[in-house]
Design a protein around this motif. Structure first.
Motif, mmCIF file in Angstrom:
data_model
loop_
_atom_site.group_PDB
_atom_site.id
_atom_site.type_symbol
_atom_site.label_atom_id
_atom_site.label_comp_id
_atom_site.label_asym_id
_atom_site.label_seq_id
_atom_site.Cartn_x
_atom_site.Cartn_y
_atom_site.Cartn_z
ATOM 1 N N PHE A 79 -18.527 10.638 -17.535
ATOM 2 C CA PHE A 79 -18.664 9.493 -16.632
ATOM 3 C C PHE A 79 -17.402 9.282 -15.810
ATOM 4 N N ALA A 80 -16.234 9.495 -16.411
ATOM 5 C CA ALA A 80 -14.982 9.346 -15.668
ATOM 6 C C ALA A 80 -14.922 10.356 -14.523
ATOM 7 N N VAL A 81 -15.266 11.599 -14.797
ATOM 8 C CA VAL A 81 -15.255 12.632 -13.763
ATOM 9 C C VAL A 81 -16.233 12.278 -12.646
ATOM 10 N N VAL A 82 -17.449 11.881 -13.020
ATOM 11 C CA VAL A 82 -18.461 11.548 -12.008
ATOM 12 C C VAL A 82 -18.003 10.377 -11.146
ATOM 13 N N LEU A 83 -17.476 9.330 -11.763
ATOM 14 C CA LEU A 83 -17.061 8.162 -10.989
ATOM 15 C C LEU A 83 -15.852 8.471 -10.105
ATOM 16 N N PHE A 84 -14.936 9.311 -10.572
ATOM 17 C CA PHE A 84 -13.792 9.688 -9.734
ATOM 18 C C PHE A 84 -14.204 10.615 -8.600
ATOM 19 N N VAL A 85 -15.130 11.531 -8.858
ATOM 20 C CA VAL A 85 -15.592 12.447 -7.811
ATOM 21 C C VAL A 85 -16.377 11.690 -6.744
ATOM 22 N N LEU A 86 -17.255 10.786 -7.174
ATOM 23 C CA LEU A 86 -18.042 10.016 -6.204
ATOM 24 C C LEU A 86 -17.165 9.056 -5.401
ATOM 25 N N GLY A 87 -16.153 8.546 -6.033
ATOM 26 C CA GLY A 87 -15.306 7.569 -5.350
ATOM 27 C C GLY A 87 -16.005 6.219 -5.265
ATOM 28 N N THR A 88 -15.396 5.309 -4.527
ATOM 29 C CA THR A 88 -15.954 3.972 -4.371
ATOM 30 C C THR A 88 -16.817 3.922 -3.121
ATOM 31 N N PRO A 89 -18.104 3.627 -3.281
ATOM 32 C CA PRO A 89 -18.961 3.513 -2.098
ATOM 33 C C PRO A 89 -18.502 2.337 -1.223
ATOM 34 N N PRO A 90 -18.707 2.413 0.080
ATOM 35 C CA PRO A 90 -18.240 1.342 0.962
ATOM 36 C C PRO A 90 -18.948 0.003 0.723
ATOM 37 N N TRP A 91 -20.144 0.028 0.195
ATOM 38 C CA TRP A 91 -20.904 -1.206 -0.019
ATOM 39 C C TRP A 91 -20.543 -1.907 -1.331
ATOM 40 N N LEU A 92 -19.765 -1.246 -2.190
ATOM 41 C CA LEU A 92 -19.474 -1.779 -3.521
ATOM 42 C C LEU A 92 -18.557 -2.996 -3.450
#
Length: 167
Positions: A105-118
């Motif tokens: 989950f850490a890898v996925v969240l770091f790879v995806l980054g923060t979406p602009p709508w978040l």
């Protein structure tokens, strides 16, 4: 050695695991109840978020829910599948799965980054609220489940012809 409970003590009549779903799986029953309660609570939170901040806030709270449900749901699914074949090994699989999930989950969240709508505050509120509510429901449902620790011995049948012999 296990002993039988008095009549009317423990599980409701006709059930062996009050937390189990119709398939008889304790873990799937816990998963179903946790998802139902947390989704209901986050739906209310998302409705409030729309009016207070906007649609991005509602999506952020729902995204927090989705991450937590996926994280904890994987564990309960592992418990369901491992528990059928190796109930005593399920705890070890929980620990291994937990480590894999944290890294994954850490890898996925770091790879995806923060979406602009978040909206970070609503995401945080949705995720933390879901974790607290999920753990509360999970502990409550699990505490109501009945687990047989040892196999009861098979009753000894008297030998043929000795039914009346009391020695």
């Amino acid at each position: 050695m296990s002993t039988p409970d008095a009549p009317g003590v423990g599980a409701r009549r006709g059930t062996t695991h009050p937390a189990a779903d119709p398939s008889g799986s304790l873990w799937l029953g816990i998963l179903k109840k946790c998802v139902l309660v947390t989704t209901s609570a986050i739906a209310v939170t998302a409705a409030v978020a729309i009016f207070v901040t906007g649609p991005g806030a509602a999506l952020s709270a729902l995204f927090g829910l989705a991450v937590v449900v996926a994280f904890f749901g994987i564990s309960l699914a592992v418990g369901h599948f491992a528990g059928r074949n190796n109930p005593s090994g399920a705890i070890g699989l929980f620990a291994v799965t937990y480590a894999i999930k944290v890294v994954g989950f850490a890898v996925v969240l770091f790879v995806l980054g923060t979406p602009p709508w978040l909206e970070p505050n609503w995401f945080f509120a949705g995720a933390v609220g879901t974790v607290i509510l999920w753990q509360t429901v999970e502990l409550y449902v699990f505490s109501k489940a009945r687990h047989q620790l040892y196999n009861d011995p098979e009753p000894v049948k008297p030998a043929p012809g000795n039914e009346g012999d009391r020695g």
